[in-house]
Design an enzyme around this catalytic site. Structure first.
Site, mmCIF file in Angstrom:
data_model
loop_
_atom_site.group_PDB
_atom_site.id
_atom_site.type_symbol
_atom_site.label_atom_id
_atom_site.label_comp_id
_atom_site.label_asym_id
_atom_site.label_seq_id
_atom_site.Cartn_x
_atom_site.Cartn_y
_atom_site.Cartn_z
ATOM 1 N N VAL A 531 0.703 -1.161 0.201
ATOM 2 C CA VAL A 531 -0.025 0.014 -0.052
ATOM 3 C C VAL A 531 0.909 1.286 0.095
ATOM 4 C CG1 VAL A 531 -1.834 1.172 1.107
ATOM 5 C CG2 VAL A 531 -1.661 -1.190 1.311
ATOM 6 N N LYS A 545 -3.502 0.851 -3.372
ATOM 7 C CA LYS A 545 -3.084 -0.625 -2.748
ATOM 8 C C LYS A 545 -2.809 -1.592 -4.238
ATOM 9 C CE LYS A 545 -5.012 -4.536 -0.257
ATOM 10 N NZ LYS A 545 -6.034 -4.939 0.499
ATOM 11 N N ASP A 642 -11.430 -10.980 7.368
ATOM 12 C CA ASP A 642 -10.084 -10.846 7.913
ATOM 13 C C ASP A 642 -10.031 -9.640 8.795
ATOM 14 O OD1 ASP A 642 -7.395 -11.015 8.320
ATOM 15 O OD2 ASP A 642 -6.500 -10.308 6.377
#
Ligand SMILES: *[C@@H]1O[C@H](CO)[C@@H](O)[C@H](O)[C@H]1NC(C)=O
Ligand SMILES: *[C@@H]1O[C@H](CO)[C@@H](O)[C@H](O)[C@H]1NC(C)=O
Ligand SMILES: *[C@@H]1O[C@H](CO)[C@@H](O)[C@H](O)[C@H]1NC(C)=O
Ligand SMILES: *[C@@H]1O[C@H](CO)[C@@H](O)[C@H](O)[C@H]1NC(C)=O
Ligand SMILES: *[C@@H]1O[C@H](CO)[C@@H](O)[C@H](O)[C@H]1NC(C)=O
Length: 841
Positions: A531, A545, A642
């Protein structure tokens, strides 16, 4: 002798063609000699084959209805139902034109439904016709319109259809919901335009108001940020002697989009997505607690970004302090000082407010704000004023003469609330002079921050449940005349129009913005790529990103997913601004967030001390709201998969924003659980069933949320947790203390001052309990996010005692080929590995 027709003869083909055309030309009209029966399967079809009128039943129900649906779209939505409250109970119904009316007859030839036109000099024969906009008309032989279905809506507002009053003929068109998704009969919810001086629409549940749109401000309804979200839908609000109506047009071909009031009482915009072959809910209301009518009572305003949603308007205090502390704001607020009504009162300017209920308002569209203010001062009953129209910098004047109620602090426009001089603070006069001078304002702001920090250091923190730290300006009650609310409104004009089309940004532009992806611009590195921080030519700061080239996802899948994520709009989710698929690379462009990720604060020796309990509590609430939105919004359900401290970013006001949807999975509405061959995610945050068996669901996100919550409270990482008491990890550490009744011992000692308030101690213990509930071993024991929100939001809701957490975070047998599996340990040991295998979709 009979002749055999020659099928190849040109005349024959011509004849067929004529027949064919005749069929379609006549198919959209219906005359007195025809009839439509259920058993014949005959329907009336609009000229361009867009809509179809006919009988239908739902599933295998024996109730039959006459209705209209899109012929052109494979998934049926009934946009109009004639006999919703008078179904046919057998499949022997007939539609006929009888006595110049459109009538439905049942099996014994009794009329069950009729257009009920009486009198007038109707010229027979009468003809019915279905138009391409979905309107059924009844016309006589003089082409005079006798009746149209658009005047009798069911639950759906189609393009060109009007909602609201026809004053000439004295009737109101309202939408009324279906009873259930399978039952078209009249439900409890209705949407109607009210014709006060300053019209707005309500969603009612039977007789009580559930939601209020706020008045039309020239562009949209005061609170309905979403109505102008899509650039190709043009709204038309007309208030005149003849009518008060609301309608819309779609100025892009082949887009099918409707507004409908569903059976749960939500007004929604559904748009047909050709690519996905499904109806997508692009917008709906009411959206949150703050949308509930009058939730904060008189003179209160709701702000969903504050811990306690209800706040008193400046110059007002809670009517019932106790109820207010229990987060029940419905009693509202009262004036601190009575108005003098001798011209000595002043006004507080509240920015970006949904305008209050307009039941008692006076509107003058000819005058501007200045005269409006004078008029308000002269009228002792006047409590507030605002522009009637916000276009071109604002024009017109609305004056409220009653109590101010049902306002909220997002979207909307400036509202000037009348206050006694004493409640304005002495800076008022100075302040007004400074409005033009931004330099003056910045100095004032600077001073206020300095004073604020100075004071903060000097005084011990008082109980500040009420004060949202996210907006420090706001807590400076006496320093500024303006109450700055919702400075974090995240919807900008330009992305409204690009709602469906995410901007594609060129590779070169991104290379330039990030200084050729220079190392110095690196913000972080994850399993999916690096990133970078960047600055576009227009000065906008972004985070780029750059996905690693190994990513196995195909371009189409990638784009589909990106489009979907771009549509997620929530204050607690990172905004995707664009993407780039170029030169064999895929990149995502996000908004840049000043305070980087939560883990960089939480686990940092010096920075963590800035995170006092109030801030931590706000962050917990924000993450919970963001996750709730992912899990429950719209038709698809998104499992993040996540969630962890490094995937929560913080903006300059420390508002948390969930990021990194790289592993998110989109679920259908019915789907609640899925299985994956490859387990992705981060050990330490993974639920046992996901880590072991690859089963993921909302409940595996809830588990991660629970771990995160406990990390925020304790200031310790679950992963890599180590102490001498041979606790396996943070969860077992917390669990052990909780069982021994020593929950508070796990709390990060920095900056948390228990002595200041027992209320806070309760709050902290409650949060630990919620955290433990979220990490319970069995997925079915864990609460869903909406319950988590309820538990976080109220101190009175009883919550259950947690069971043993699932703290055996071992390795999945399925991902033995992972490159990072060198550190294999046995189950229930501390595991430091972040797995970043890309899931092949
Ligand atoms: C009408 O349609 C149904 C289902 O599509 C079919 O089962 C039935 O046979 C049709 N009836 C006629 C008369 O075509
Ligand atoms: C209703 O329909 C059935 C079969 O479709 C037919 O046998 C019966 O006669 C009909 N009844 C009437 C009253 O038309
Ligand atoms: C027509 O009139 C009848 C009798 O007054 C009434 O029951 C029915 O609801 C009316 N139908 C419509 C569509 O308004
Ligand atoms: C808006 O609606 C009114 C009346 O319903 C109509 O006269 C007017 O032309 C419409 N305006 C636009 C821009 O469509
Ligand atoms: C103010 O309100 C009261 C009661 O509602 C009413 O009687 C009075 O006429 C109003 N005064 C003005 C100036 O409108």
């Amino acid at each position: 002798m009979r002749s055999v027709p020659n099928y190849h003869h040109p005349y024959f083909i011509f004849f067929i063609l004529i027949l064919f055309l005749a069929f379609f030309v006549s198919a959209n009209t219906f005359s007195a000699t025809e009839s439509l029966t259920i058993s014949s399967n005959k329907t009336i079809i609009s000229p361009s084959q867009i809509f179809e009128l006919g009988f239908f039943n739902i599933a295998t129900s024996s109730r039959w209805y006459l209705g209209i649906w899109y012929k052109i779209i494979p998934i049926r939505i009934y946009v109009w139902v004639a006999n919703r409250d008078n179904p046919l109970f057998s499949s022997n119904g007939t539609l006929k034109i009888s006595n110049n009316n459109l009538v439905i007859f049942d099996q014994s030839d009794r009329p069950v439904w009729s257009t009920n036109i009486t009198g007038g000099d109707v010229r027979s024969p009468v003809v019915a016709e279905l138009l391409d906009n979905g309107n059924v008309l009844l016309r006589d032989s003089n082409n005079r319109l006798l009746w149209q279905s658009f005047d009798f809506p069911t639950d759906t507002l189609l393009e060109e259809m009007k909602l609201g009053w026809d004053h000439k003929n004295g009737f109101n068109r309202i939408l009324r919901s279906w009873k259930t998704t399978e039952d078209p009969s009249s439900g409890d919810f209705s949407t109607k335009l009210e014709t006060s001086e300053f019209p707005e629409f309500y969603i009612c549940n039977r007789e009580s108001i559930r939601y209020r749109s706020g008045p039309w401000n020239g562009i949209g309804f005061s609170s309905v940020a979403g109505t102008n979200q899509v650039g190709y839908i043009v709204y038309n609000f007309t208030a005149s002697k003849e009518e008060v109506t609301y309608s819309y047009r779609i100025n892009k071909p082949n887009i099918y989009s409707i507004l409908s009031l569903n059976s749960a009482g939500f007004l929604q915009r559904l748009t047909w997505m050709d690519a996905a072959q499904s109806w997508k809910q692009l917008w709906y209301t009411p959206k949150d607690l703050c949308d509930n009518y009058k939730v904060c009572g008189n003179y209160g305003y709701c702000d969903s970004n504050t811990i306690r949603n209800c706040n008193c308007i400046k110059g007002f205090k809670p009517m019932n302090e106790q109820a207010w502390d229990l987060r029940d704001g419905s009693a509202g607020c009262m004036r601190k000082t009575r108005l003098s009504c001798e011209g000595r009162d002043g006004f507080a300017r509240l920015k970006r407010m949904k305008l209050p209920d307009t039941t008692s308002t006076i509107v003058d569209r000819e005058i501007g704000l200045k005269v409006c203010k004078e008029r308000c001062l002269k009228d002792c009953n006047c409590t507030a004023f605002a522009n009637a129209d916000i276009r071109n910098g604002g024009s017109g004047c609305v004056i409220w003469t009653g109590e101010i109620l049902d306002t909220r602090a997002e979207g909307g426009q400036d509202l000037y609330v009348r206050l006694a001089a004493a409640d304005l603070g002495d800076k008022r006069i100075k302040n007004e002079k400074m409005i033009g001078s931004s330099i003056g304002m910045s100095i004032l702001l600077l001073i206020s921050f300095i004073i604020f920090h100075f004071r903060k250091r000097k005084q011990k923190r008082s109980i500040a449940i009420q004060t949202p730290i996210v907006d420090q300006v706001r807590s400076q009650d006496s320093l500024m005349n303006e109450v700055v609310v919702s400075s974090r409104s995240y919807k900008s004009k330009e992305n409204k129009t690009e709602y469906l089309d995410l901007p594609l940004i060129e590779w070169e532009a991104l290379a330039m913005a990030t200084n050729n992806f220079s190392k110095d611009n690196t913000l972080g590195q994850g399993g999916f790529g690096i990133v970078y921080k960047g600055r576009l030519l227009d000065g906008k700061v972004i985070a780029v990103k750059r996905l690693s080239k190994m990513s196995s996802q195909g371009t189409n899948e990638f784009m589909n997913e990106v489009r979907l994520i771009a549509k997620l709009q929530h204050i607690n989710l990172v905004r995707l601004l664009g993407c780039c698929v170029d030169k064999g690379e895929k990149m995502l462009i996000y908004e840049f967030l000043e305070n980087l990720s939560l883990d960089s604060h939480l686990f940092d020796k010096t920075r963590r001390s800035n995170l006092n309990w109030q801030k931590r509590f706000d962050i917990i609430n924000g993450i919970a709201r963001g996750l709730l939105y992912l899990h429950q919004d719209s038709r698809c359900r998104i499992i993040h998969r996540d969630l962890k401290a490094s995937n929560v970013l913080l903006d300059k006001n420390m508002t948390p924003k969930i990021s990194d949807f790289g592993m998110a999975r989109i679920f259908g509405r019915e789907e609640t659980e899925a299985n994956t061959r490859r387990v992705v995610g981060t050990y330490g945050y993974m639920s046992p069933e996901y880590a072991m068996d690859g089963i993921f669901s909302m409940k595996s996100d809830v588990f991660s949320f629970g771990v995160l919550l406990l990390e925020i409270i304790s200031g310790k990482r679950n992963k890599g947790f180590y102490n001498s008491n041979r606790d396996l990890n943070l969860l077992s550490f917390v669990w052990r203390h909780w069982k021994e009744g020593k929950g508070l011992e796990i709390v990060d000692p920095i900056n948390i001052d228990f002595s200041s308030s027992t209320l806070r101690t309760h709050e902290i213990l409650r949060c630990i309990q919620i955290g433990l509930l979220c990490v319970q071993e069995r997925a079915e024991d864990r609460p869903v996010m909406s319950s988590v929100m309820v538990m976080l939001g109220s101190e009175t809701t009883a919550i259950t005692q947690p069971k043993r957490p699932g703290f055996c975070i071992g390795r999945s047998p399925l991902e033995a080929d992972s490159t990072s599996s060198t550190q294999r340990g046995d189950e229930c040991t501390v595991n430091q590995i972040t797995v970043s295998v890309i899931d092949a979709r």
